[in-house]
Write a protein that holds these residues in place. Structure first.
Motif, PDB file in Angstrom:
ATOM      1  N   PRO A 125       7.559  -4.247  -9.044  1.00 29.66           N
ATOM      2  CA  PRO A 125       6.372  -4.068  -8.218  1.00 29.66           C
ATOM      3  C   PRO A 125       6.115  -5.313  -7.367  1.00 29.66           C
ATOM      4  CG  PRO A 125       5.934  -3.485 -10.511  1.00 29.66           C
ATOM      5  CD  PRO A 125       7.248  -4.197 -10.475  1.00 29.66           C
ATOM      6  N   VAL A 126       5.885  -5.115  -6.089  1.00 29.54           N
ATOM      7  CA  VAL A 126       5.560  -6.207  -5.169  1.00 29.54           C
ATOM      8  C   VAL A 126       4.045  -6.327  -5.116  1.00 29.54           C
ATOM      9  CG1 VAL A 126       5.710  -7.024  -2.783  1.00 29.54           C
ATOM     10  CG2 VAL A 126       7.679  -5.918  -3.863  1.00 29.54           C
ATOM     11  N   LEU A 127       3.546  -7.543  -5.360  1.00 26.79           N
ATOM     12  CA  LEU A 127       2.107  -7.783  -5.406  1.00 26.79           C
ATOM     13  C   LEU A 127       1.550  -8.255  -4.071  1.00 26.79           C
ATOM     14  CD1 LEU A 127       1.989  -9.617  -8.845  1.00 26.79           C
ATOM     15  CD2 LEU A 127       1.694  -7.170  -8.377  1.00 26.79           C
ATOM     16  N   ASP A 128       2.342  -9.025  -3.313  1.00 24.81           N
ATOM     17  CA  ASP A 128       1.878  -9.537  -2.031  1.00 24.81           C
ATOM     18  C   ASP A 128       3.057 -10.103  -1.258  1.00 24.81           C
ATOM     19  OD1 ASP A 128       0.088 -10.156  -0.009  1.00 24.81           O
ATOM     20  OD2 ASP A 128      -0.973 -11.707  -1.117  1.00 24.81           O
ATOM     21  N   ILE A 129       2.874 -10.196   0.038  1.00 24.91           N
ATOM     22  CA  ILE A 129       3.842 -10.814   0.936  1.00 24.91           C
ATOM     23  C   ILE A 129       3.049 -11.739   1.839  1.00 24.91           C
ATOM     24  CG2 ILE A 129       5.490 -10.421   2.808  1.00 24.91           C
ATOM     25  CD1 ILE A 129       5.889  -7.587   1.643  1.00 24.91           C
ATOM     26  N   LYS A 130       3.515 -12.968   1.982  1.00 23.33           N
ATOM     27  CA  LYS A 130       2.840 -13.950   2.834  1.00 23.33           C
ATOM     28  C   LYS A 130       3.861 -14.585   3.759  1.00 23.33           C
ATOM     29  CE  LYS A 130      -0.423 -15.198  -0.824  1.00 23.33           C
ATOM     30  NZ  LYS A 130      -1.710 -14.912  -0.225  1.00 23.33           N
ATOM     31  N   GLY A 131       3.462 -14.815   4.997  1.00 25.76           N
ATOM     32  CA  GLY A 131       4.340 -15.511   5.920  1.00 25.76           C
ATOM     33  C   GLY A 131       4.597 -16.927   5.423  1.00 25.76           C
TER      34      GLY A 131
END
Length: 142
Positions: A125-131
């Motif tokens: 599961p992916v919780l977040d993506i940030k640049g």
């Protein structure tokens, strides 16, 4: 003083990791060398605006196959290496099995990111993506 054990935090995945060839028997280094996909909830696709091939992003994901934790581990599971505290290594066997990896975007199509450098297992599961930005992602040296 706050009682940490009484606090509950609810986090919901924004997507999951998908690998064509699966992950059976692959090391973290081998996983990182292979392309994978981050499949987002389509309702969140607008959040990918500005990401393009060559962009670097920081991915937070959940070690969904980790069932318990150890406070001291041998790095990379190698007993010839000295024991270290779990907070000094990147072991999946952690009190909160959350991982972070910086990856390179290969393509963006709808709500799917094709990336390289991700050491997550298929289905994570992916919780977040940030640049990625060197201002925040390089250790402070002040």
């Amino acid at each position: 003083m706050t009682n940490f054990k009484s606090q509950t935090i609810a986090i919901h995945p924004i997507g999951y990791v998908e690998r064509d060839e699966g992950d059976k028997g692959l090391s973290g280094d081998e996983l990182r060398a292979r392309q994978s996909r981050i499949v987002l909830d389509p309702a969140l696709a607008d959040g990918l605006l500005g990401l393009e091939p060559g962009s670097d992003v920081v991915v937070l994901y959940y070690f969904h196959r980790s069932t318990s934790y150890d406070l001291q581990v041998h790095p990379r599971g190698d007993p010839s290496r000295s024991l270290r505290g779990v907070f000094a290594v990147r072991s999946p066997r952690r009190p909160n099995p959350i991982a972070v990896t910086t990856v390179r975007v290969r393509s963006v199509e709808g709500s799917v990111l094709e990336v390289v450098g991700l050491d997550a297992l298929d289905g994570s599961p992916v919780l977040d993506i940030k640049g990625y930005t060197s201002f925040y992602d390089t250790p402070y040296s002040g």
